[in-house]
Motif scaffolding. Sequence first.
Motif, PDB file in Angstrom:
ATOM      1  N   ALA A  34      -7.432  -3.925  -5.481  1.00 49.03           N
ATOM      2  CA  ALA A  34      -8.222  -3.084  -6.384  1.00 49.03           C
ATOM      3  C   ALA A  34      -8.374  -1.671  -5.826  1.00 49.03           C
ATOM      4  CB  ALA A  34      -9.594  -3.707  -6.640  1.00 49.03           C
ATOM      5  N   ALA A  35      -8.564  -1.562  -4.511  1.00 53.27           N
ATOM      6  CA  ALA A  35      -8.698  -0.246  -3.882  1.00 53.27           C
ATOM      7  C   ALA A  35      -7.375   0.520  -3.961  1.00 53.27           C
ATOM      8  CB  ALA A  35      -9.156  -0.390  -2.439  1.00 53.27           C
ATOM      9  N   VAL A  36      -6.272  -0.176  -3.745  1.00 50.02           N
ATOM     10  CA  VAL A  36      -4.952   0.465  -3.832  1.00 50.02           C
ATOM     11  C   VAL A  36      -4.695   0.918  -5.263  1.00 50.02           C
ATOM     12  CG1 VAL A  36      -2.462   0.087  -3.603  1.00 50.02           C
ATOM     13  CG2 VAL A  36      -4.029  -0.833  -1.872  1.00 50.02           C
ATOM     14  N   SER A  37      -5.027   0.066  -6.210  1.00 52.30           N
ATOM     15  CA  SER A  37      -4.848   0.417  -7.619  1.00 52.30           C
ATOM     16  C   SER A  37      -5.679   1.646  -7.989  1.00 52.30           C
ATOM     17  CB  SER A  37      -5.232  -0.771  -8.500  1.00 52.30           C
ATOM     18  OG  SER A  37      -4.947  -0.502  -9.846  1.00 52.30           O
ATOM     19  N   VAL A  46      -6.642   4.101  -6.017  1.00 53.59           N
ATOM     20  CA  VAL A  46      -5.982   5.271  -5.419  1.00 53.59           C
ATOM     21  C   VAL A  46      -4.822   5.716  -6.316  1.00 53.59           C
ATOM     22  CG1 VAL A  46      -4.519   6.030  -3.489  1.00 53.59           C
ATOM     23  CG2 VAL A  46      -6.654   4.805  -3.030  1.00 53.59           C
ATOM     24  N   ALA A  47      -3.990   4.751  -6.720  1.00 55.24           N
ATOM     25  CA  ALA A  47      -2.826   5.073  -7.553  1.00 55.24           C
ATOM     26  C   ALA A  47      -3.253   5.630  -8.907  1.00 55.24           C
ATOM     27  CB  ALA A  47      -1.975   3.823  -7.745  1.00 55.24           C
ATOM     28  N   LEU A  48      -4.226   4.984  -9.530  1.00 58.51           N
ATOM     29  CA  LEU A  48      -4.653   5.417 -10.858  1.00 58.51           C
ATOM     30  C   LEU A  48      -5.266   6.815 -10.840  1.00 58.51           C
ATOM     31  CD1 LEU A  48      -5.994   2.003 -12.090  1.00 58.51           C
ATOM     32  CD2 LEU A  48      -4.083   3.280 -13.102  1.00 58.51           C
ATOM     33  N   ARG A  49      -6.015   7.113  -9.793  1.00 57.12           N
ATOM     34  CA  ARG A  49      -6.555   8.480  -9.668  1.00 57.12           C
ATOM     35  C   ARG A  49      -5.417   9.489  -9.563  1.00 57.12           C
ATOM     36  NH1 ARG A  49     -11.234   7.192  -5.231  1.00 57.12           N
ATOM     37  NH2 ARG A  49     -12.932   6.732  -6.694  1.00 57.12           N
ATOM     38  N   MET A  50      -4.409   9.157  -8.761  1.00 56.41           N
ATOM     39  CA  MET A  50      -3.266  10.057  -8.598  1.00 56.41           C
ATOM     40  C   MET A  50      -2.513  10.219  -9.919  1.00 56.41           C
ATOM     41  SD  MET A  50      -1.897   8.760  -4.872  1.00 56.41           S
ATOM     42  CE  MET A  50      -0.572   9.963  -4.728  1.00 56.41           C
ATOM     43  N   ALA A  87      -1.044   7.605   0.404  1.00 56.46           N
ATOM     44  CA  ALA A  87      -2.441   7.895   0.058  1.00 56.46           C
ATOM     45  C   ALA A  87      -3.352   6.693   0.293  1.00 56.46           C
ATOM     46  CB  ALA A  87      -2.536   8.347  -1.391  1.00 56.46           C
ATOM     47  N   ALA A  88      -2.828   5.486   0.090  1.00 57.59           N
ATOM     48  CA  ALA A  88      -3.626   4.269   0.279  1.00 57.59           C
ATOM     49  C   ALA A  88      -3.661   3.833   1.741  1.00 57.59           C
ATOM     50  CB  ALA A  88      -3.073   3.142  -0.588  1.00 57.59           C
ATOM     51  N   GLY A  89      -2.831   4.456   2.583  1.00 56.83           N
ATOM     52  CA  GLY A  89      -2.812   4.114   4.005  1.00 56.83           C
ATOM     53  C   GLY A  89      -2.168   2.768   4.289  1.00 56.83           C
ATOM     54  N   PHE A  99       4.712  -2.809  -2.302  1.00 52.72           N
ATOM     55  CA  PHE A  99       5.597  -3.541  -3.197  1.00 52.72           C
ATOM     56  C   PHE A  99       5.311  -5.040  -3.200  1.00 52.72           C
ATOM     57  CE2 PHE A  99       8.179   0.308  -3.461  1.00 52.72           C
ATOM     58  CZ  PHE A  99       8.514   0.283  -4.805  1.00 52.72           C
ATOM     59  N   ARG A 100       4.738  -5.558  -2.128  1.00 49.60           N
ATOM     60  CA  ARG A 100       4.314  -6.965  -2.125  1.00 49.60           C
ATOM     61  C   ARG A 100       3.170  -7.177  -3.113  1.00 49.60           C
ATOM     62  NH1 ARG A 100       3.244  -7.752   3.545  1.00 49.60           N
ATOM     63  NH2 ARG A 100       5.285  -7.205   4.268  1.00 49.60           N
ATOM     64  N   LEU A 101       2.261  -6.210  -3.184  1.00 50.69           N
ATOM     65  CA  LEU A 101       1.116  -6.306  -4.092  1.00 50.69           C
ATOM     66  C   LEU A 101       1.477  -5.931  -5.527  1.00 50.69           C
ATOM     67  CD1 LEU A 101      -1.618  -4.601  -1.885  1.00 50.69           C
ATOM     68  CD2 LEU A 101      -1.493  -7.022  -2.488  1.00 50.69           C
ATOM     69  N   PHE A 102       2.288  -4.891  -5.670  1.00 51.43           N
ATOM     70  CA  PHE A 102       2.629  -4.348  -6.979  1.00 51.43           C
ATOM     71  C   PHE A 102       4.131  -4.096  -7.022  1.00 51.43           C
ATOM     72  CE2 PHE A 102      -1.688  -2.998  -5.929  1.00 51.43           C
ATOM     73  CZ  PHE A 102      -2.390  -3.460  -7.040  1.00 51.43           C
ATOM     74  N   PRO A 103       4.880  -4.931  -7.717  1.00 50.70           N
ATOM     75  CA  PRO A 103       6.338  -4.797  -7.708  1.00 50.70           C
ATOM     76  C   PRO A 103       6.877  -3.548  -8.403  1.00 50.70           C
ATOM     77  CG  PRO A 103       5.648  -6.562  -9.180  1.00 50.70           C
ATOM     78  CD  PRO A 103       4.426  -6.082  -8.472  1.00 50.70           C
ATOM     79  N   SER A 104       5.997  -2.833  -9.131  1.00 53.91           N
ATOM     80  CA  SER A 104       6.433  -1.619  -9.818  1.00 53.91           C
ATOM     81  C   SER A 104       5.244  -0.688 -10.018  1.00 53.91           C
ATOM     82  CB  SER A 104       7.028  -1.970 -11.190  1.00 53.91           C
ATOM     83  OG  SER A 104       6.005  -2.473 -12.042  1.00 53.91           O
ATOM     84  N   LYS A 105       5.542   0.556 -10.378  1.00 51.84           N
ATOM     85  CA  LYS A 105       4.461   1.498 -10.688  1.00 51.84           C
ATOM     86  C   LYS A 105       3.658   1.013 -11.896  1.00 51.84           C
ATOM     87  CE  LYS A 105       5.441   5.864 -11.153  1.00 51.84           C
ATOM     88  NZ  LYS A 105       6.011   7.219 -11.195  1.00 51.84           N
TER      89      LYS A 105
END
Length: 192
Positions: A18-21, A23-27, A44-46, A53-59
Amino acid sequence: MSSTSDRQTGRPRTIDPAAVSLVALRMFDERGFDAVSMDDVATAAGISRRSLFRLFPSKAALVWGGLDEFAVRFTDELRVRPASESAWVALRAAYRVGATFPDGTVEVTRHRLRVIRANPSLERGGEAASNALTGVIERFVAERDGGRVDDLTTTVRAHALAAAVSAALTWWALHGDGRPEDVVDEALGLFH
């Protein structure tokens, strides 16, 4: 060459999807979906690109990752609505519950909906979930009203409700300050 004392010991760090998402969504929301790469998100997510890619296979998965909870809340609520309620009353109540995002996910949801709105090509990523949810509504309306799933009235009602809720949530993401469930309820109130 690194020594063994340079290696981390203990359990590996847990990555919060959720934290990674967020970061991505804000960007994506600030810079544009196409302008941000998966490498940009990982940096950006560190986290490493591999972990991302293990968590999210695509943008697109970064965008669509959390909307399943809406469908679960909605369908769970439909199951427990009293049989004495009309289909309309039950659906309106279930949509309100579905749109009641936990406080910790409201910002993510707002960014997610804004990014989807700004990038129509992303809407295809949610078609399967949207069609499945509309199918749930069609079956519910047919059962509750004694009709058939493929009746014109049933089909139009199900699609109109789904479209109204989608429009209300998108409006909330772009303009609303309140809670998404209140906006959805107000929008559905326009039908009666």
